[in-house]
Design a protein around this motif. Sequence first.
Motif, PDB file in Angstrom:
ATOM      1  N   ILE A   1      -3.572  13.913  18.660  1.00 58.79           N
ATOM      2  CA  ILE A   1      -2.917  12.609  18.499  1.00 58.79           C
ATOM      3  C   ILE A   1      -3.869  11.484  18.908  1.00 58.79           C
ATOM      4  N   ALA A   2      -4.736  11.751  19.866  1.00 56.91           N
ATOM      5  CA  ALA A   2      -5.697  10.726  20.306  1.00 56.91           C
ATOM      6  C   ALA A   2      -6.531  10.209  19.144  1.00 56.91           C
ATOM      7  N   LEU A   3      -6.740  11.066  18.146  1.00 57.50           N
ATOM      8  CA  LEU A   3      -7.528  10.634  16.987  1.00 57.50           C
ATOM      9  C   LEU A   3      -6.650  10.311  15.795  1.00 57.50           C
ATOM     10  N   ALA A   4      -5.507  10.986  15.672  1.00 56.05           N
ATOM     11  CA  ALA A   4      -4.628  10.749  14.521  1.00 56.05           C
ATOM     12  C   ALA A   4      -4.070   9.333  14.528  1.00 56.05           C
ATOM     13  N   LEU A   5      -3.728   8.826  15.699  1.00 52.65           N
ATOM     14  CA  LEU A   5      -3.169   7.474  15.765  1.00 52.65           C
ATOM     15  C   LEU A   5      -4.148   6.395  15.295  1.00 52.65           C
ATOM     16  N   PRO A   6      -5.422   6.421  15.731  1.00 54.73           N
ATOM     17  CA  PRO A   6      -6.361   5.419  15.206  1.00 54.73           C
ATOM     18  C   PRO A   6      -6.532   5.486  13.693  1.00 54.73           C
ATOM     19  N   ILE A   7      -6.485   6.704  13.114  1.00 58.31           N
ATOM     20  CA  ILE A   7      -6.602   6.821  11.659  1.00 58.31           C
ATOM     21  C   ILE A   7      -5.470   6.060  10.982  1.00 58.31           C
ATOM     22  N   LEU A   8      -4.244   6.289  11.459  1.00 53.28           N
ATOM     23  CA  LEU A   8      -3.110   5.584  10.873  1.00 53.28           C
ATOM     24  C   LEU A   8      -3.169   4.085  11.176  1.00 53.28           C
ATOM     25  N   GLY A   9      -3.721   3.748  12.351  1.00 54.57           N
ATOM     26  CA  GLY A   9      -3.911   2.329  12.662  1.00 54.57           C
ATOM     27  C   GLY A   9      -4.873   1.675  11.694  1.00 54.57           C
ATOM     28  N   PHE A  10      -5.959   2.373  11.349  1.00 54.83           N
ATOM     29  CA  PHE A  10      -6.904   1.858  10.367  1.00 54.83           C
ATOM     30  C   PHE A  10      -6.218   1.650   9.014  1.00 54.83           C
ATOM     31  N   MET A  11      -5.406   2.639   8.621  1.00 55.36           N
ATOM     32  CA  MET A  11      -4.710   2.536   7.339  1.00 55.36           C
ATOM     33  C   MET A  11      -3.771   1.332   7.327  1.00 55.36           C
ATOM     34  N   ALA A  12      -3.062   1.117   8.446  1.00 53.39           N
ATOM     35  CA  ALA A  12      -2.152  -0.029   8.539  1.00 53.39           C
ATOM     36  C   ALA A  12      -2.926  -1.343   8.491  1.00 53.39           C
ATOM     37  N   PHE A  13      -4.072  -1.391   9.179  1.00 57.61           N
ATOM     38  CA  PHE A  13      -4.890  -2.603   9.169  1.00 57.61           C
ATOM     39  C   PHE A  13      -5.413  -2.893   7.762  1.00 57.61           C
ATOM     40  N   LYS A  14      -5.864  -1.841   7.076  1.00 57.57           N
ATOM     41  CA  LYS A  14      -6.333  -2.005   5.699  1.00 57.57           C
ATOM     42  C   LYS A  14      -5.223  -2.544   4.799  1.00 57.57           C
ATOM     43  N   ALA A  15      -4.001  -2.015   4.993  1.00 55.43           N
ATOM     44  CA  ALA A  15      -2.868  -2.466   4.185  1.00 55.43           C
ATOM     45  C   ALA A  15      -2.556  -3.935   4.430  1.00 55.43           C
ATOM     46  N   ALA A  16      -2.848  -4.429   5.645  1.00 54.57           N
ATOM     47  CA  ALA A  16      -2.559  -5.827   5.967  1.00 54.57           C
ATOM     48  C   ALA A  16      -3.566  -6.783   5.349  1.00 54.57           C
ATOM     49  N   LEU A  17      -4.777  -6.297   5.045  1.00 50.18           N
ATOM     50  CA  LEU A  17      -5.801  -7.189   4.496  1.00 50.18           C
ATOM     51  C   LEU A  17      -5.404  -7.737   3.136  1.00 50.18           C
ATOM     52  N   GLY A  18      -4.774  -6.888   2.300  1.00 45.66           N
ATOM     53  CA  GLY A  18      -4.419  -7.305   0.947  1.00 45.66           C
ATOM     54  C   GLY A  18      -3.495  -8.504   0.910  1.00 45.66           C
ATOM     55  N   PRO A  19      -2.335  -8.463   1.594  1.00 41.35           N
ATOM     56  CA  PRO A  19      -1.441  -9.630   1.580  1.00 41.35           C
ATOM     57  C   PRO A  19      -2.093 -10.909   2.091  1.00 41.35           C
ATOM     58  N   ILE A  20      -2.952 -10.783   3.118  1.00 42.83           N
ATOM     59  CA  ILE A  20      -3.631 -11.979   3.623  1.00 42.83           C
ATOM     60  C   ILE A  20      -4.540 -12.574   2.555  1.00 42.83           C
ATOM     61  N   LEU A  21      -5.289 -11.701   1.858  1.00 43.49           N
ATOM     62  CA  LEU A  21      -6.164 -12.172   0.780  1.00 43.49           C
ATOM     63  C   LEU A  21      -5.360 -12.824  -0.333  1.00 43.49           C
ATOM     64  N   TYR A  22      -4.251 -12.199  -0.714  1.00 39.83           N
ATOM     65  CA  TYR A  22      -3.404 -12.769  -1.771  1.00 39.83           C
ATOM     66  C   TYR A  22      -2.984 -14.189  -1.407  1.00 39.83           C
ATOM     67  N   ARG A  23      -2.527 -14.342  -0.182  1.00 40.69           N
ATOM     68  CA  ARG A  23      -2.002 -15.649   0.232  1.00 40.69           C
ATOM     69  C   ARG A  23      -3.102 -16.700   0.279  1.00 40.69           C
ATOM     70  N   ARG A  24      -4.302 -16.292   0.665  1.00 32.81           N
ATOM     71  CA  ARG A  24      -5.398 -17.253   0.817  1.00 32.81           C
ATOM     72  C   ARG A  24      -6.107 -17.567  -0.492  1.00 32.81           C
ATOM     73  N   THR A  25      -6.095 -16.662  -1.453  1.00 28.65           N
ATOM     74  CA  THR A  25      -6.915 -16.855  -2.651  1.00 28.65           C
ATOM     75  C   THR A  25      -6.114 -17.071  -3.928  1.00 28.65           C
ATOM     76  N   MET A  26      -4.801 -16.841  -3.904  1.00 27.75           N
ATOM     77  CA  MET A  26      -4.014 -16.917  -5.127  1.00 27.75           C
ATOM     78  C   MET A  26      -2.773 -17.767  -4.926  1.00 27.75           C
ATOM     79  N   ASP A  27      -2.281 -18.298  -6.043  1.00 26.87           N
ATOM     80  CA  ASP A  27      -1.042 -19.068  -6.032  1.00 26.87           C
ATOM     81  C   ASP A  27       0.119 -18.082  -6.170  1.00 26.87           C
ATOM     82  N   CYS A  28       0.399 -17.363  -5.087  1.00 28.95           N
ATOM     83  CA  CYS A  28       1.339 -16.248  -5.134  1.00 28.95           C
ATOM     84  C   CYS A  28       2.362 -16.385  -4.005  1.00 28.95           C
ATOM     85  N   PRO A  29       3.665 -16.478  -4.317  1.00 29.35           N
ATOM     86  CA  PRO A  29       4.685 -16.575  -3.260  1.00 29.35           C
ATOM     87  C   PRO A  29       4.745 -15.287  -2.439  1.00 29.35           C
ATOM     88  N   TRP A  30       5.266 -15.411  -1.224  1.00 24.15           N
ATOM     89  CA  TRP A  30       5.335 -14.253  -0.331  1.00 24.15           C
ATOM     90  C   TRP A  30       6.163 -13.125  -0.924  1.00 24.15           C
TER      91      TRP A  30
END
Length: 555
Positions: free
Chosen positions: A404-433
């Motif tokens: 678990i000491a290693l499994a949790l960071p892997i899933l944390g990385f995946m969650a962080f990666k998933a968060a990058l997309g919405p931030i980019l959409y909001r900053r670069t495109m005329d796209c409602p939430w």
Amino acid sequence: AKKAANAAALAFLPMLLIAFFLSDWNVFGRVFLAGLIQACVSTLIVGLNVPVEYYLTQRDLIGLGLLIGATVLTAAVLLSHGFEFGEMLFKKKWQRRFMPLPPHDPDMQPFVSVHLACYNEPPEMVIATIDSLAKMNYQNFEVLVLDNNTRDEALWKPLEKRCAELGPRFRFFHLANWPGFKAGALNYGLKVTDPRAEVVGVVDADYVVDPDWLASLIPHFDKPDVAVVQAPQAHRDWEGQPFKRMCNWEFDGFFRIGMHHRNERNALIQHGTMTLVRRIALEEVGGWSEWCICEDTELGLRLIEKGYDTRYVDHILGRGLTPSGFAAIKSQRFRWAFGAMQILKAHLPQMIGRSNLNLAQRYHFLTGWFAWLGDALQLVFAFGSLIWTLGILLFPKAFGLPVIALALPILGFMAFKAALGPILYRRTMDCPWKDILGASILSVGLAHAIARGVFAGLVKKKGVFVVTPKGWRGGGALAFFNPIREEIGMLFALLLGAATLVAQRGADDLETQLWVGILCLQCIPYVAAILCQVAAYMPERPVPGEHGGAVPSNA
């Protein structure tokens, strides 16, 4: 302290290179990427030290080894996304931004041959495309309609008739029992192309083309090293139906974000519609590859390997229809992922060995499919978690939870990666939430289909080109469940594993809580797939005051 020192030492050189080579980013962007590198290296150091801090059986060591491998792959995916994220938000100035150009004088226009390949398409849809080509503000062109393997005369005879009505500039070819799928039809088109043609254009059968498509892009070919000029894919008639909205914005993200990122280093992904190719370059590299079900992307890579320039002009000059339903877009993404693996296997020697590709181009073509490899990794991780859970339930003494000491960071990385997309959409495109959320759900919901495509492409040599259905899907209760039966099965298995673990070991045990959390997090792609299928069955409603597509981005 020792682990922190080791992590800092390993991360120092990459962070130094970032500071030196990314001088066109602002300071905050370089600090962001350097911090991401430090986090990835620190997680890897923690994983490598697990055997020192825990007593592990041989079985545990095997599981740990697999997790460390997964950590490296996940970190690579995360860093490639972080680089794209940073460049889009923190780069001071783009070096390669191409715009539509003033048209040539009619007497100086290069001759263009536009190829429209179709198979079993609704004739009214294809005729709309043909009619839009007839209205182009360009004098020196022809259109070849290449219908391949359509058996029903009621589908292809109207196209033949419409081309005859439009005159000799429009030529129709019915290719019965023709090999090579779309690439085979396009290669036939090359053989019968007017000898005067200097540029070959390709457009999909569902596109309505802007009258200025050729007039505004052909002048880019005045530069003799330009082999490809690509306009973005875009959609029409999507505003009033939830799933169509999801499709439109999910597609649009790549053309507003990813294509700019790749175009900056002449490493764009060529697409099989709204693309223009210099004919002599196309023939020089041997035409379209019939062995690859993503013949458009494969062609673009061969042209770049030959040293040609490729240009992306982010200006919408044609709009097509969204896929007909979730099953249709799953089929499309499976094909794209399969084709990507075909390309990766065929071109790997050029990417890592001697070729005309520069370092930046090699980077993009090696890491460009990391997102899809990440989806494949998630599927492996889900199956691995189910197997490990079964081991914990059946053989609790043999299967512990120190990983678990290693499994949790892997899933944390995946969650962080998933968060990058919405931030980019909001900053670069005329796209409602609400549309950012819809696009994100669709992107996550396609993960299972993409993972299957990746594995099939790695194992199999040949794929089958399946046309993505447009329009609307059929009805019926079974029709609803059929496209998502695998996702429902995986969701049920993960939830059953979590519930059984709680029932056997109780809800108060911390390690059990963490592992149940890991299992539940892995349910997200399968829940998203079900939501996508629900959205596809929602009724269409008129939306007053909205236009027929995404706002073009020309900044």
